[in-house]
Design a protein around this motif. Sequence first.
Motif, PDB file in Angstrom:
ATOM      1  N   GLU A 161       2.493 -56.238 -14.420  1.00 13.37           N
ATOM      2  CA  GLU A 161       3.809 -55.779 -14.834  1.00 13.37           C
ATOM      3  C   GLU A 161       4.217 -54.563 -14.009  1.00 13.37           C
ATOM      4  O   GLU A 161       3.418 -53.678 -13.753  1.00 13.37           O
ATOM      5  N   CYS A 162       5.463 -54.551 -13.566  1.00 17.62           N
ATOM      6  CA  CYS A 162       5.991 -53.436 -12.786  1.00 17.62           C
ATOM      7  C   CYS A 162       6.025 -52.190 -13.668  1.00 17.62           C
ATOM      8  O   CYS A 162       6.553 -52.218 -14.775  1.00 17.62           O
ATOM      9  N   THR A 163       5.406 -51.103 -13.168  1.00 18.70           N
ATOM     10  CA  THR A 163       5.345 -49.892 -13.996  1.00 18.70           C
ATOM     11  C   THR A 163       6.685 -49.148 -13.997  1.00 18.70           C
ATOM     12  O   THR A 163       6.979 -48.395 -14.915  1.00 18.70           O
ATOM     13  N   ARG A 164       7.483 -49.367 -12.945  1.00 19.89           N
ATOM     14  CA  ARG A 164       8.761 -48.653 -12.848  1.00 19.89           C
ATOM     15  C   ARG A 164       9.748 -49.114 -13.920  1.00 19.89           C
ATOM     16  O   ARG A 164      10.383 -48.312 -14.588  1.00 19.89           O
ATOM     17  N   CYS A 165       9.837 -50.461 -14.088  1.00 17.05           N
ATOM     18  CA  CYS A 165      10.816 -50.993 -15.049  1.00 17.05           C
ATOM     19  C   CYS A 165      10.141 -51.587 -16.281  1.00 17.05           C
ATOM     20  O   CYS A 165      10.791 -52.173 -17.134  1.00 17.05           O
ATOM     21  N   HIS A 166       8.813 -51.471 -16.350  1.00 14.64           N
ATOM     22  CA  HIS A 166       8.034 -52.027 -17.457  1.00 14.64           C
ATOM     23  C   HIS A 166       8.308 -53.509 -17.657  1.00 14.64           C
ATOM     24  O   HIS A 166       8.369 -54.005 -18.781  1.00 14.64           O
ATOM     25  N   ARG A 175      19.239 -53.557 -10.288  1.00 15.34           N
ATOM     26  CA  ARG A 175      17.989 -54.282 -10.148  1.00 15.34           C
ATOM     27  C   ARG A 175      16.887 -53.269  -9.824  1.00 15.34           C
ATOM     28  O   ARG A 175      17.122 -52.326  -9.077  1.00 15.34           O
ATOM     29  N   CYS A 176      15.704 -53.465 -10.409  1.00 14.71           N
ATOM     30  CA  CYS A 176      14.601 -52.538 -10.162  1.00 14.71           C
ATOM     31  C   CYS A 176      14.247 -52.558  -8.677  1.00 14.71           C
ATOM     32  O   CYS A 176      14.050 -53.619  -8.090  1.00 14.71           O
ATOM     33  N   SER A 177      14.160 -51.355  -8.075  1.00 13.91           N
ATOM     34  CA  SER A 177      13.909 -51.283  -6.638  1.00 13.91           C
ATOM     35  C   SER A 177      12.440 -51.511  -6.307  1.00 13.91           C
ATOM     36  O   SER A 177      12.080 -51.857  -5.189  1.00 13.91           O
ATOM     37  N   SER A 178      11.591 -51.331  -7.288  1.00 16.69           N
ATOM     38  CA  SER A 178      10.158 -51.468  -7.037  1.00 16.69           C
ATOM     39  C   SER A 178       9.728 -52.944  -7.007  1.00 16.69           C
ATOM     40  O   SER A 178       8.992 -53.366  -6.136  1.00 16.69           O
ATOM     41  N   CYS A 179      10.199 -53.728  -7.975  1.00 16.92           N
ATOM     42  CA  CYS A 179       9.786 -55.139  -8.050  1.00 16.92           C
ATOM     43  C   CYS A 179      10.920 -56.069  -7.631  1.00 16.92           C
ATOM     44  O   CYS A 179      10.767 -57.282  -7.676  1.00 16.92           O
ATOM     45  N   ARG A 180      12.011 -55.525  -7.211  1.00 17.89           N
ATOM     46  CA  ARG A 180      13.206 -56.271  -6.802  1.00 17.89           C
ATOM     47  C   ARG A 180      13.640 -57.275  -7.879  1.00 17.89           C
ATOM     48  O   ARG A 180      13.986 -58.419  -7.598  1.00 17.89           O
TER      49      ARG A 180
HETATM   50 ZN   LIG Z   1      10.370 -53.299 -11.666  1.00 14.51          ZN
END
Ligand SMILES: [Zn+2]
Length: 340
Positions: A161-166, A175-180
Amino acid sequence: MATDYYQLLGVARDASPEEIKKAYRKLARKFHPDVNPGNSEAEARFKQIQEAYAALSDAEKREQYDRFGSVDPSEAGFDPFGGARGGPRSRGGVHVDFGDLGGTGGFQDLGDIFGNIFGGGARRRPAGPSKGEDLLVQVEISFSQAMQGASVTLPVQRKVECTRCHGSGTEGTARCSSCRGSGTVVSTERLKVRIPEGINDGRRIRVAGKGTEGSRGGPAGDLFVRVSVREDPFFKREGDDIRTTVPITFPEAYRGAEVVVGTIHGPVRAKVPAGTNSGRTFRLRGKGAKNMKTRTFGDHLYSVEIVVPKVQSPAGEDAARKVSELYGEDPRKGLPTGLG
Ligand SMILES: [Zn+2]
């Protein structure tokens, strides 16, 4: 009716090819149409068993199947992506296959269908928690590591799971930039895996819960580590027995001798009786490989090989003449000279 191939054959997910073959033969005999004339249930079961065996007896197909766990065969033909999507990747000698990113056809493409990198639109996903995918990694170990057991550290790539957007895929309205936007990122974990003593080439080790993370609170999949064992130039494994060849001199073979036999458990002093022929095999009980199931050891079998001295000299010539006088008769006497 279970459609999991392992369940159909009644074997564990880390079953060896021999175990799979044995289970298949037993079930095939039981449900064969010849044995059950007019029994359509047995016939259907027989077909399923054959299908399961066809997939699990083929190393490549089994690998593909393992990545996705249970697969409904009716969906197996559905392949909107047509295959050809790059094969397994290699990192530092460890082949890391990552679920739904690879694929060359057949079952592998089911990963594209079931996985979420293409949005998972082709499959009706249940709304509840779902288990993460199983992952398969391969590792090559030395013969001595296999015989003694070892601990190996593997780089394992898992989707987490992406930690930036959980896992939501969004940051505010963007849109989350970490997991696109996917909600997951690929993380490489260095995982320590214990290789049990006596492991056979091609065996799988299951590491529970180290596959892909589950979604909506579902459990993680499992990690399967397929172990391939490098051959040793000296020790050869046959079942749980270890075989070697021990060179001896003619006088040792003639008079008998005590020789040191190298085994996987260390040197063993062993007797060669007087009058031993080249090729004769001796057994050292319990000096073989460990059987992972029974936890007992196989035997060490060594065959002696009479070595002829290399140096040619008048003294050698003289000795050879004397030795030849020791043979009462032609050792080839009575051997057939052809098929007639
Ligand atoms: Zn994310």
